[in-house]
Scaffold this motif. Structure first.
Motif, PDB file in Angstrom:
ATOM      1  N   GLU B  39      24.044 -34.178 -41.692  1.00 57.97           N
ATOM      2  CA  GLU B  39      24.369 -34.178 -40.267  1.00 57.97           C
ATOM      3  C   GLU B  39      25.818 -34.639 -40.046  1.00 57.97           C
ATOM      4  O   GLU B  39      26.513 -34.149 -39.154  1.00 57.97           O
ATOM      5  CB  GLU B  39      23.400 -35.104 -39.530  1.00 57.97           C
ATOM      6  CG  GLU B  39      23.258 -34.822 -38.055  1.00 57.97           C
ATOM      7  CD  GLU B  39      22.671 -33.438 -37.789  1.00 57.97           C
ATOM      8  OE1 GLU B  39      21.823 -32.969 -38.568  1.00 57.97           O
ATOM      9  OE2 GLU B  39      23.103 -32.827 -36.793  1.00 57.97           O
ATOM     10  N   TYR B 233      22.584 -29.728 -29.594  1.00 59.62           N
ATOM     11  CA  TYR B 233      21.326 -30.431 -29.928  1.00 59.62           C
ATOM     12  C   TYR B 233      20.224 -30.139 -28.897  1.00 59.62           C
ATOM     13  O   TYR B 233      19.192 -30.783 -28.902  1.00 59.62           O
ATOM     14  CB  TYR B 233      21.563 -31.936 -30.008  1.00 59.62           C
ATOM     15  CG  TYR B 233      22.337 -32.346 -31.239  1.00 59.62           C
ATOM     16  CD1 TYR B 233      21.673 -32.711 -32.411  1.00 59.62           C
ATOM     17  CD2 TYR B 233      23.718 -32.354 -31.235  1.00 59.62           C
ATOM     18  CE1 TYR B 233      22.377 -33.082 -33.538  1.00 59.62           C
ATOM     19  CE2 TYR B 233      24.438 -32.719 -32.364  1.00 59.62           C
ATOM     20  CZ  TYR B 233      23.765 -33.084 -33.510  1.00 59.62           C
ATOM     21  OH  TYR B 233      24.464 -33.437 -34.626  1.00 59.62           O
ATOM     22  N   SER B 235      18.499 -27.392 -28.604  1.00 60.23           N
ATOM     23  CA  SER B 235      17.425 -26.553 -29.140  1.00 60.23           C
ATOM     24  C   SER B 235      16.178 -27.383 -29.491  1.00 60.23           C
ATOM     25  O   SER B 235      16.271 -28.380 -30.200  1.00 60.23           O
ATOM     26  CB  SER B 235      17.921 -25.840 -30.396  1.00 60.23           C
ATOM     27  OG  SER B 235      16.820 -25.288 -31.087  1.00 60.23           O
ATOM     28  N   ALA B 238      15.582 -28.057 -33.214  1.00 56.61           N
ATOM     29  CA  ALA B 238      16.428 -28.981 -33.973  1.00 56.61           C
ATOM     30  C   ALA B 238      15.630 -30.215 -34.409  1.00 56.61           C
ATOM     31  O   ALA B 238      14.807 -30.729 -33.655  1.00 56.61           O
ATOM     32  CB  ALA B 238      17.617 -29.404 -33.124  1.00 56.61           C
TER      33      ALA B 238
END
Lengths: 222, 346
Positions: B39, B233, B235, B238
């Motif tokens: 990330e 972010y 979605s 995710a």
């Protein structure tokens, strides 16, 4: 000793109305008052004691017009001159017998509590045969013993007038006679006058005079 | 709240946003689900923000070990008050209050607390060199034990150092030796302290992108970058989330104040009910004692004296109950923190 004239009394609700045109009791006299329930016998005692005040008319005790005295003076007069014996004894549960007898001395300044009074209380209890019960609480006494304690309380200030409101009403026959004898002896010893309300016709023979309250309904004088 | 305001964004695994923020900002004991270094790379590659990894999972003598990078100190404005900044793995910089409580200073050692003492294959305590003490910042940083991210991974067991089997010819250490690989047995000594002598022996196995973190403090270059980053972010598919700490803490405070209002209302209702109950008790008591009051009156007591007697009784009850109440309140006030901790936290 007691003189009532043109007395009229009405309770706040107006349902009860008492009229006594004339009523007299002589000094040292022992008078019984009989009559049906609700005829006003207890009210009459309360009027004589100054606990209640009449609408009209006068109530005199020992040459003092009780009904016209101010509240405080009427209360002091009652404390000094009148002993009241109640039907239900009216002893306070949280005080022992001695404290119950002395209680009137503790709740008013008109009576002075001292050693002489305490000694007199013990002597009265001795006469009433409850000297060994002085430290007990009312719950631990029989009905007869409670009434003896109540009589001691009424006699302790040495009143000249004793008012007894069905003083034997809650007692068994044997105790009735004993209590009545004790009451009469005490009245005699103290040179007092006795006015007693009773329902018990067997006891009437012991009184000097009997007044039937039924008469007042007919407007008679006694 | 100021710490939440000064932290623009936090990235972590989806789950409780509050746990994520509390762990990242205040190093709370409740560790959120762990995320991976991938990330960090993703955010770096986006060019929208500076990611500051935080790995706050372990403890040393009751204080949280915070694995991070030097960017963290610059971002928080933390300065070294004594000693120096982290330079190599195995070193630690202590927060001011942690150093004071532990009685440590530069040149001392601090051993990480073992997570699972009875697990022989588990994480081994690491002896860390204290190289610096931070100036007091009056934040959670004062109570933290800061280490480099790699040091935190060594504590986790992802990195380690041991005797060199190539140079060491002791046959009793080797299970199997061939041209490509040497397999050691359990006699091989693992280092529990990192020093300049064995520093080179420390190494990591596996894919670095899969190494774990608790969160990423994300500092967007500007508000537009922040908005764009947040959009990535959104979605539902995710695995990670991005949160604004100020919103989370604000929501928490709103909930606390809402609960406080409810509790205040309950206390008020209970108070009114108590007062009414007390009045009812007094009223019933007076009614029950009417006969006694009447007797006292008939015996010659004035009504004023009777009123005084009753008032004195009520006053005595009120005084005694007030003294009892004040005593109980004093005890509760004295132990309120412990009571709240016992009742609501642990």
């Amino acid at each position: 000793m007691i003189s009532i004239s043109s007395l009229e009394f009405q309770h706040g609700t107006g349902e009860f109305h008492l009229r006594v045109p004339e009523f007299t009791v002589a000094e040292y006299e022992k008078v019984a008052v009989i009559g049906p329930s609700g005829s006003g016998k207890t009210t009459l005692l309360n009027l004589i004691a100054g606990i209640l005040t009449p609408k009209t008319g006068t109530v005199s005790v020992n040459h003092t017009q009780v009904s016209s005295l101010p509240d405080a003076e009427r209360r002091d007069f009652r404390i000094a001159n009148i002993g009241f014996v109640f039907q239900d004894f009216e002893l306070l549960d949280y005080l022992n017998v001695l404290d119950n007898i002395l209680h009137p001395y503790r709740i008013t300044r008109a009576l002075l509590l001292n050693k002489e009074v305490r000694d007199r209380a013990r002597a009265l209890a001795e006469n009433m045969d409850i000297a060994d019960k002085l430290q007990r609480y009312p719950d631990g006494l029989s009905h007869g013993e409670k009434q003896r304690a109540a009589i001691c309380r009424a006699l302790l200030p040495q009143p000249k007038l004793i008012l007894a409101d069905e003083a034997t009403g809650n007692l068994d026959p044997d105790n009735k006679q004993v209590i009545l004898d004790l009451l009469f002896d005490s009245v005699r010893n103290h040179d007092a006058t006795l006015l007693a309300v009773t329902h018990d016709h067997e006891l009437l023979k012991h009184f000097d005079r009997v007044i039937d309250f039924q008469h007042f309904r007919n407007g008679a004088s006694v | 709240m100021s710490r939440a305001v000064s932290t623009p964004l936090v990235v972590g695994v989806k789950g409780s946003a509050l746990d994520l923020v509390m762990s990242t900002l205040y190093f709370d004991d409740a560790v959120p689900e762990l995320m991976t270094m991938a990330e960090t790379d993703r955010i770096e590659d986006s060019g929208l923000a500076l990611p500051i990894p935080v790995y706050a999972r372990f403890q040393a003598r009751g204080f949280p070990i915070v694995g991070t990078t030097l960017d963290y100190f610059a971002f928080r404005g933390l300065e070294i008050a004594d000693g120096r900044q982290l330079a190599i793995i195995g070193e630690t910089v202590l927060g001011a209050k942690a150093a004071e409580a532990l009685g440590l200073g530069p040149g001392d050692f601090l051993v990480s607390s073992p997570e699972t003492p009875f697990d022989l294959a588990g994480v081994y305590p690491l002896k860390m060199n204290v190289v610096g003490i931070l100036a007091e910042s009056h934040t959670s940083d004062d109570l933290a034990v800061f280490v480099d991210l790699k040091t935190a991974w060594i504590i986790e067991g992802l990195g380690h150092g041991h005797q060199d089997l190539i140079k060491n010819k002791d046959a009793s250490l080797v299970l199997e030796r061939n041209e490509k690989n040497v397999t050691a047995n359990a006699k091989l000594r693992l280092y529990t302290e990192i020093s300049e002598i064995n520093l080179d022996a420390f190494h990591f196995h596996g894919d670095r992108s899969q190494y774990r973190l608790t969160a990423l403090i994300t500092v967007p270059h500007d508000s537009k970058s922040g908005t764009l980053l947040r959009g990535r972010y959104v979605s539902p598919a995710a695995a990670t989330q991005i949160v604004q700490p100020v919103e989370v803490i604000d929501g928490l405070l709103q909930n606390i104040f809402r609960i406080k209002n409810v509790i205040d209302a309950i206390i008020m209702v209970v108070g009114i009910a108590t007062i009414l109950a007390i009045l009812l008790v007094f009223a019933l008591s007076l009614r029950l004692r009417q006969r006694e009051i009447q007797t006292i009156f008939k015996l010659g007591c004035s009504r004023l004296t009777i009123v005084r007697l009753m008032a004195a009784e009520i006053l005595i009850i009120l005084v005694f109950s007030s003294v009892l109440c004040v005593g109980m309140m004093t005890v509760v006030d004295h132990f309120k923190n412990d009571l709240v901790r016992i009742a609501f936290i642990r």
